[in-house]
Enzyme design. Structure first.
Site, PDB file in Angstrom:
ATOM      1  N   LYS A   1      34.927 -39.935 -22.028  1.00  0.00           N
ATOM      2  CA  LYS A   1      33.470 -39.958 -22.255  1.00  0.00           C
ATOM      3  C   LYS A   1      32.788 -40.332 -20.947  1.00  0.00           C
ATOM      4  CE  LYS A   1      31.062 -41.351 -26.417  1.00  0.00           C
ATOM      5  NZ  LYS A   1      30.887 -42.459 -27.341  1.00  0.00           N
TER       6      LYS A   1
HETATM    7  C1  E4P Z   1      28.691 -41.942 -29.958  1.00  0.00           C
HETATM    8  O1  E4P Z   1      29.591 -41.445 -29.337  1.00  0.00           O
HETATM    9  C2  E4P Z   1      28.277 -43.338 -29.849  1.00  0.00           C
HETATM   10  O2  E4P Z   1      29.433 -44.129 -29.844  1.00  0.00           O
HETATM   11  C3  E4P Z   1      27.447 -43.819 -31.026  1.00  0.00           C
HETATM   12  O3  E4P Z   1      27.176 -42.774 -31.913  1.00  0.00           O
HETATM   13  C4  E4P Z   1      26.265 -44.631 -30.659  1.00  0.00           C
HETATM   14  O4  E4P Z   1      25.592 -44.979 -31.836  1.00  0.00           O
HETATM   15  P1  E4P Z   1      24.482 -46.133 -31.877  1.00  0.00           P
HETATM   16  O5  E4P Z   1      23.208 -45.580 -31.351  1.00  0.00           O
HETATM   17  O6  E4P Z   1      24.378 -46.467 -33.351  1.00  0.00           O
HETATM   18  O7  E4P Z   1      24.997 -47.274 -31.071  1.00  0.00           O
END
Ligand code: E4P
Length: 219
Positions: free
Chosen positions: A87
């Site tokens: 990522k």
């Molecule tokens: C996605 O890859 C992220 O880990 C996640 O969806 C972030 O979500 P949040 O905005 O609830 O922290």
């Protein structure tokens, strides 16, 4: 449509796997920190839990923000397990890193995407996945689902292979609307996934069938 689980909690992943609902897993530094465990150990364990005949992608995020740092962390993460997807945050260096990693055959998930042009750049750089964050847009009174709609349309217009992971999902409606728009994937917190299965009329129906059955038994 694929369901990814948005968690670093191995118990949640095991439970969702037993329902056959885990086509992938996404983590981020906040989710890993919440578990209070060593990063690489958690990622390795998640990869082992989901391991099967098919590759189940497990996103692990880089921490460094400079190009060389991102590349070195990414290459290291990719060696942990064949299921690891790296990522990469949506920055200029992130785009450069995505382009290089894509040429090295390392799968990437460009994260923290909040505009359609960010998604387009990521796709042009060769990202395997892009993650638009829907809930965080809703939080600042911008329509998160409009972003998904626009990205899906752009990728369709130009036949990009980059897959759209709808992220920052807060409720079942986000997933329903993503499915209707043709998004490839939604990454879903375990608590939200649990809500899909239940409906008050299902509970009411089960109870009424049982009541009728019990009355019949007493006749
Ligand atoms: C996605 O890859 C992220 O880990 C996640 O969806 C972030 O979500 P949040 O905005 O609830 O922290």
């Amino acid at each position: 449509m694929k369901f990814f689980l948005d968690t670093a909690n191995v118990d949640e992943i095991r439970e969702a796997c037993s329902m056959g609902m885990v086509d992938g897993v996404t983590t981020n530094p906040s989710l890993i920190a919440k578990e209070g465990r060593d990063f690489e150990t958690v990622i390795r364990e998640i990869c082992e839990i989901v391991e099967g005949p098919d590759i189940i992608p497990v996103s692990a995020e880089v921490i460094r923000l400079d190009l060389e740092g991102m590349l070195s962390e990414a290459r290291h993460l990719a060696e942990i397990h064949r299921n690891v997807v790296v990522k990469i945050p949506m920055t200029v260096d992130g785009i450069k890193a995505t382009r290089i990693l894509s040429r090295e055959g390392i799968d990437t998930n460009v994260t923290l995407v909040f505009s359609p042009l960010q998604a387009l750049m990521a796709a042009k750089a060769g990202a395997t996945y892009v993650s638009p964050f829907i809930g965080r847009l809703d939080d600042i009174s911008q329509e998160g689902m409009t972003l998904v709609e626009q990205i899906v349309q752009i990728f369709h217009n130009y036949a990009f292979h980059t897959q759209v992971i709808v992220a920052s999902v807060r409720n079942p409606l986000h997933v329903l609307e993503s499915a209707l728009m043709g998004a490839d994937i939604a990454t879903i917190p375990f608590s939200v996934l649990g809500k899909f299965a239940s409906h008050p009329l299902t509970d009411k129906g089960i109870q009424s069938f049982l009541n009728d059955w019990n009355k019949f038994q007493k006749c």
